[in-house]
Scaffold this active site. Structure first.
Site, PDB file in Angstrom:
ATOM      1  N   ASP A  98     -14.324  -1.562 -38.481  1.00 50.55           N
ATOM      2  CA  ASP A  98     -14.285  -2.100 -37.112  1.00 50.55           C
ATOM      3  C   ASP A  98     -15.715  -2.180 -36.589  1.00 50.55           C
ATOM      4  OD1 ASP A  98     -14.352   0.779 -37.022  1.00 50.55           O
ATOM      5  OD2 ASP A  98     -13.942   0.674 -34.871  1.00 50.55           O
ATOM      6  N   GLU A 156     -13.286   3.459 -35.818  1.00 50.74           N
ATOM      7  CA  GLU A 156     -14.349   4.449 -35.614  1.00 50.74           C
ATOM      8  C   GLU A 156     -15.017   4.253 -34.263  1.00 50.74           C
ATOM      9  OE1 GLU A 156     -18.328   6.206 -35.497  1.00 50.74           O
ATOM     10  OE2 GLU A 156     -17.837   4.095 -35.351  1.00 50.74           O
TER      11      GLU A 156
HETATM   12 ZN   LIG Z   1     -20.707   2.992 -37.320  1.00 48.66          ZN
END
Ligand SMILES: [Zn+2]
Length: 438
Positions: A95, A160
């Site tokens: 992501d 994340e």
């Molecule tokens: Zn990162």
């Protein structure tokens, strides 16, 4: 140099164009974390995972894929060892954060343009290049016909950039474990061997509501005996005092605490959100925040609370709570109405880690660096990463990834020489750490 290692390094040099192509193709997917999007369904997280999955399948890896949240798949790819070696997990997130203002970019954020040895694009160095590096290292070893003793795991996750809830935290919750973990976030090839802990903390201070018309009685002593009481207790003013006191504590910690890999003052207590008003609601916030004619009885302050890689959360929590108790005792009102604390607000809780410089995992990197003629530099991570969650589950992480710039800003890029170099370092560490089966 060992014949097997030299062969794998040569292979990776020969794979240079392919590794760059792999990185560029991953960057071209607009895998913005859907939590940052007005239209979350348009995120291409699952498209980039499809792309990676087919590549890893072709390599013959044993793949698990699941969705902790709808359309947000995680991948764990395993290469089983022959036994008798240590297991190693690589971690990378696919992501990315939004591109921000397109005007600020000199290159197409999704175009993977290569200029002067740099590949530009959102998510290039943070961190599709790191993912490409460990995929390439695995490919080079497997295609060279090398069998490992220990298991090799690739954890390729979503989410994340918004806290790791549906990504790495979920991988670990599912029971994946390894003897060593390398998180391939960008580090310019350095080893980030330590990371501080982080908790979000909410401090709620209560006062007593009243009409602002009575405030005069607290500003100037009054002849009428009841006037002073009618003035209420302004929670915002108590909150301002608290923020000032917390800053003094923060400065004292900066002078008295230190970790060799972290800059002085890293134990910050940042007041990030402060809301005052009247009436504490079930959501933990004041209900009336638009009427300055009232003396507010609620002040809520949210802190970003950081501690050293070598401190434990319990230790710093107890210490901060003692500080709050002492602060309250010094105030006639707060003595009887002490502030309340809520740790791990929004479930933000990143455990710290400090992997010793002589740990065998770091030794494995050092020996690989020696072979490749790279200087080993140990540093500490200023921010927090998914490495925290492995540490919290009693695994040993380090962070190591390629060089680049523009993370979360304009013109993000990865340096291609660094990308190839890191792929070689990863390969060398896999061979050393997992061991080669003969
Ligand atoms: Zn990162």
């Amino acid at each position: 140099m060992d014949r097997i290692e030299a062969g794998v390094y040569r292979r990776l040099d020969a794979m240079r164009d392919d590794i760059i192509k792999l990185t560029g193709e991953m960057v071209a997917f607009k895998s913005v974390n859907p939590r940052f999007m007005a239209d979350p369904e348009s995120s291409q997280e699952s498209d980039v995972q499809d792309y990676i999955e087919s590549r890893l399948k072709a390599l013959g890896l044993d793949i698990s894929r699941w969705e902790a949240e709808a359309r947000r798949p995680n991948l764990v790819a395993l290469r089983h060892g022959r036994g008798g070696g240590r297991s190693l997990a690589f971690n990378g997130h696919i992501d990315v954060v939004p591109i921000g203002d397109r005007e600020g970019w000199d290159y197409d954020p999704w175009g993977s343009e290569i200029v002067d040895g740099k590949l530009y694009g959102r998510g290039s160095v943070d961190m599709k290049a790191g993912v490409a590096a460990f995929i390439a290292a695995s490919e080079a070893i497997i295609n060279a016909g090398v069998e490992l003793k220990g298991d090799l795991q690739l954890h390729i996750v979503v989410d994340e950039e918004a806290g790791g809830f549906a990504g790495t935290r979920d991988v670990i919750k599912r029971g994946y474990r390894a003897d060593g973990v390398i998180v391939a976030e960008p580090t310019s090839g350095f080893i980030d061997a330590a990371e501080g802990g982080l908790s979000w903390l909410r401090v709620t201070i209560r006062g007593r509501a009243a009409h602002a018309g009575w405030r005069f009685a607290q500003i100037y002593p009054q002849a009428e005996p009841d006037a002073e009481n009618a003035g209420g207790i302004n929670a915002i003013e108590k909150g301002v005092k608290f923020v000032a006191a917390a800053r003094e504590l923060e400065r004292e910690w900066a002078r008295s605490r230190h970790h060799p890999l972290m800059p002085p003052g890293i134990t910050t207590i940042n007041p990030g959100v402060m809301v005052g008003g009247v009436g504490l609601g079930e959501d933990g916030l004041p209900q009336i925040t638009s009427n300055p004619a009232m003396i507010p009885d609620v002040c809520v302050i949210d802190f970003d609370f950081k501690y050293l890689p070598t401190e434990s959360f319990e230790e710093v929590r107890d210490e901060f709570e003692a500080f709050v108790a002492a602060f309250a005792r010094a105030d006639p009102w707060l003595r009887d109405h002490p502030p309340t604390l809520q740790w791990h607000l929004s479930n933000i809780d990143f455990p710290p880690f400090s992997t010793p410089p002589d740990h065998p995992l770091i030794e494995a990197v050092r020996e690989t660096h020696r072979q490749l003629g790279i200087k080993t530099v140990l540093t500490g991570k200023r921010a927090v990463t998914d490495a925290a969650f492995y540490a919290g589950a009693n695994m040993t992480p380090i962070i190591l990834g390629p060089a680049g710039a523009g993370l979360h800003g304009d013109n993000e890029y990865v340096e291609l020489d660094s990308l190839i170099e890191v792929a070689k370092v990863f390969a060398g560490v896999i061979l050393r750490w997992c061991g080669v089966a003969t």
